[in-house]
Design an enzyme around this catalytic site. Structure first.
Site, PDB file in Angstrom:
ATOM      1  N   CYS A 443       0.820  -1.211   0.000  1.00 24.52           N
ATOM      2  CA  CYS A 443       0.000   0.000   0.000  1.00 24.52           C
ATOM      3  C   CYS A 443       0.856   1.264   0.000  1.00 24.52           C
ATOM      4  O   CYS A 443       0.451   2.279  -0.574  1.00 24.52           O
ATOM      5  CB  CYS A 443      -0.949  -0.007   1.194  1.00 24.52           C
ATOM      6  SG  CYS A 443      -0.130  -0.122   2.794  1.00 24.52           S
ATOM      7  N   HIS A 585      -2.174   0.992   7.223  1.00 22.80           N
ATOM      8  CA  HIS A 585      -2.481   1.135   5.797  1.00 22.80           C
ATOM      9  C   HIS A 585      -2.185   2.562   5.346  1.00 22.80           C
ATOM     10  O   HIS A 585      -2.524   3.534   6.030  1.00 22.80           O
ATOM     11  CB  HIS A 585      -3.947   0.801   5.539  1.00 22.80           C
ATOM     12  CG  HIS A 585      -4.350   0.927   4.105  1.00 22.80           C
ATOM     13  ND1 HIS A 585      -3.874   0.082   3.126  1.00 22.80           N
ATOM     14  CD2 HIS A 585      -5.167   1.808   3.477  1.00 22.80           C
ATOM     15  CE1 HIS A 585      -4.396   0.434   1.966  1.00 22.80           C
ATOM     16  NE2 HIS A 585      -5.179   1.481   2.153  1.00 22.80           N
TER      17      HIS A 585
END
Length: 708
Positions: A443, A585
């Site tokens: 990510c 994330h």
């Protein structure tokens, strides 16, 4: 007795060994012992179940749910003694028991009573055949195999010759044909281990009615018609009739026959959560599985672990139950992404591949001592202003498909991390939007490329450049990392010293993360990426790690400014990119195009070109505290005023009328890369096509109003 008669033949290579040898002299195989079949009934029972549940057909690889035993090999008895001739053979596991035993010693099955129709020879040993005086050593001789064939029956599937007492093939577990009808069924049966339930019922019926001497005569009840082919050893001794066990087996068989590849991957992911295996979850996600899928009653029955699995449980429920905090961070983010996503990189794969090739071509390695890779093009991705021309319903659909709503909510509402200033978000049109991207360890790289080129790092081009830069410039980055870690620990009152070997081990771990696709990255990797981009990276993130209960677990340490301090300032751009960090994330934070403004900040020297979009990124948090600058050297560390001076040197900074210190991010559609512009236009055309239907409907309503 002759010399040949006292030797024993190896069951693998047929070499004749002396009686004192416990292993074969030629192949070192273990000498078979005992007068009964040497395959352990418990192992054979579990092997049967394992073969029935073998998931090889699902191509899912090995599974913690299935435990096949493929190592079973045929064992041969050396001789029949008078002592063993008086024993009786169990009709379930063929174990030879003492005459006085009323139950099988191994599987606890009831001993069959002597039938009036049975001959005296068969009453003592059940279905055990009459022993033939054949030399076991000569049995493996090719010339004498025909003479001993009467002791064996040939499997119709794998052609292996089994002992006459074996009810199923030792190699492939295929049932022994006992009459013409069963043989015909075996010939027409598929080669796979999945057996049709109707054929199995026909086989049982023919065996129960056509082999009265081998089995007990049929009773008044129809028990013999539903006799089990084999018995699961773990169920031996459990309370319940054979009919119930047969129904249970058939039910499991039917469930297994309905299972598909995705179903097996889901069950393996459930077991992976319980056992802490993240790879099983990643395999299920990569196959396109639904993270919010719930366990059904059949799946819980197949898992056969009531203490861990229950009907209606999802992967999130299991992660909470077994306190898998690392898995929850991934699963909770993934559950919210079940809505169909449509980002620009997905609309036109051909253009996306061209952009990836363009990025790879623009990566170069600097010559000299600091041989770091860098990008030659300055590209900044922004959402097109044409979105505002779409109808409100279409805009809502577009934002649902391109944004990560959960990240946006967490950074805006749960914690005032972005868009906390009304002056920046509204009056200066600098509202930030969190783009949706892949989860797991890629990510960070995805968000960096999304904030610049608008695509993913699908081919790991950026990860390879990251690894090569870390490896080739290891000394430079290692010094910065070591000094920063020491200072950061001391700032929290942790005064400790590590040996150089410990520092080197930690650094080697950071290097290894960069080379593994899917591995999570750390602050050091963001610092290196700032050098590859040749521009600052600003990370707006949550300050604390929290559990699913909301308990604070520790500091995240990601929020702050990452400057390319090892480059010369003249070699770098001052226009930064912004990233968001939540629950392990990263997301790209991008703005929407605007028309540009002349003088919106005190002391700002702005470009008056109407095509230029200027986004003001705050360099302070909601409490007006200056963001940390990461990886400063001992000479660069100082008070807040010195750090603000450093930020002004590396960024185009100004102070708004509200007194907020901001950095200016400049982008221009005209100066942007043509491939990126073309990709965005194709993506936007997808939503423009929805507009005529909505407009027609509105027009019809207007006409109706005029008629009234």
């Amino acid at each position: 007795m002759s010399e040949r008669g006292i030797k024993w033949a190896c069951e693998y290579c047929t070499y004749e060994n002396w009686p004192s040898a416990i292993k074969c002299t030629m192949c070192r195989a273990q000498r078979p012992s005992g007068t009964i079949i040497t395959e352990d009934p418990f192992k054979s029972g579990s092997s049967d179940v394992g073969r029935d549940w073998d998931p090889s057909s699902t191509e899912g690889g090995s599974s913690p749910l299935i435990c096949p035993d493929s190592s079973a090999r045929p064992r041969v008895k050396s001789s029949y003694s008078m002592e063993n001739a008086n024993k009786w053979s169990c009709h379930m596991c063929t174990y030879l028991n003492w005459p006085r035993a009323i139950r099988c010693t191994q599987c606890l099955s009831q001993r069959r009573t002597r039938s009036p129709t049975e001959s005296p020879q068969s009453s003592g040993s059940g279905s055990r055949p009459v022993a033939f005086s054949v030399d076991p050593c000569e049995e493996y001789n090719d010339r004498n195999k025909l003479n001993t064939r009467t002791q064996h029956w040939t499997c119709s599937v794998c052609t292996y010759e089994n002992w006459a007492k074996a009810k199923r093939c030792v190699v492939c577990d295929h049932p022994r044909p006992n009459n013409i009808e069963a043989i015909e069924l075996a010939e027409t049966e598929e080669a796979s281990s999945i057996i049709n339930e109707q054929d199995r019922a026909r086989w049982r019926g023919s065996c129960s009615s056509g082999n009265s001497q081998r089995r007990s005569p049929p009773a008044t009840k129809r028990d013999s018609e539903v006799k089990m082919d084999f018995q699961r050893i773990e169920l031996a001794g459990a309370v319940g009739s054979k009919e119930e066990l047969e129904v249970d087996f058939k039910k499991l068989k039917q469930i297994k026959n309905r299972m598909k590849k995705t179903d097996w991957l889901f069950l393996n992911a459930c077991v992976g959560v319980v056992e802490g295996d993240l790879a099983a979850i990643e395999a299920y996600k990569s196959s396109g599985g639904d993270i919010a899928r719930q366990l059904t009653a059949d799946e819980v029955r197949l898992l056969n672990r009531p203490s861990a699995f229950d009907v209606g449980y999802t992967l999130v429920h299991l992660a909470i139950r077994f306190q898998r905090q690392d898995m929850l961070a991934i699963l909770l983010t993934e559950v919210s992404q079940q809505a169909a996503k449509c980002i620009p990189a997905m609309v036109c794969p051909e253009l996306t591949e061209q952009i990836r090739r363009e990025i790879a071509a623009s990566l170069h390695q600097r010559k000299g001592d600091f041989a770091c890779y860098f990008l030659t093009d300055l590209v900044t991705f922004t959402l097109p202003a044409d979105i505002e021309d779409l109808p409100p319903t279409v805009q809502e659909k577009l934002f649902d498909e391109v944004l990560d709503r959960d990240v946006q909510k967490e950074l805006e509402e749960e914690s005032p991390i972005i868009n906390w200033s009304l002056e920046l978000a509204t009056r200066l049109d600098s509202r930030l939007y969190a783009l949706w991207n892949r989860t797991a360890g890629d990510c960070l790289l995805d968000s960096v490329l999304q904030a610049t080129w608008g695509i993913y790092d699908k081919d790991s081009v950026l990860r390879k450049a990251l690894h090569d830069s870390l490896h080739d410039c290891s000394h430079w980055f290692y010094t910065r990392w070591k000094d920063w870690e020491s200072w950061y620990s001391q700032s929290f009152g942790l005064h400790f010293s590590l040996r150089e070997e410990q520092w080197q081990e930690d650094w080697a771990f950071i290097l290894s993360l960069a080379s593994q696709p899917g591995a999570s990255l750390e602050q050091t990797h963001i610092f290196v990426l700032a050098h590859i981009l040749r521009r600052p990276i600003i990370v707006y993130g949550v300050k604390y790690y929290k559990s699913f209960r909301g308990e604070t677990l520790g500091y995240t340490r990601f929020q702050g400014v990452y400057l390319p301090l090892l480059w010369e300032q003249s070699f770098c751009w001052k226009s930064p990119i912004a990233l968001g960090y939540t629950r392990g994330h990263f997301s790209a934070l991008v703005a929407m195009e605007n028309d540009g403004y002349g003088n919106r900040g005190a002391g700002a020297n702005l470009n008056t070109d109407d095509d230029v979009t200027i986004t003001f990124l705050p360099l302070v948090d909601s409490e007006r505290k200056l963001l940390h600058v990461h990886f400063l050297s001992a000479q660069e560390l100082g008070n807040e005023e010195q750090q603000e001076k450093l930020l002004r040197e590396w960024l185009d900074c100004c102070v708004t009328e509200g007194g907020v210190l901001v950095a200016m991010q400049k982008s221009s559609r005209r100066r942007n890369h043509p491939l990126v512009t073309q990709m965005v236009e194709k993506w936007l055309d997808r939503y423009r096509q929805i507009r005529p239907c909505t407009s027609l409907s509105d027009g019809e309503e207007d006409e109706d109003d005029e008629d009234e």
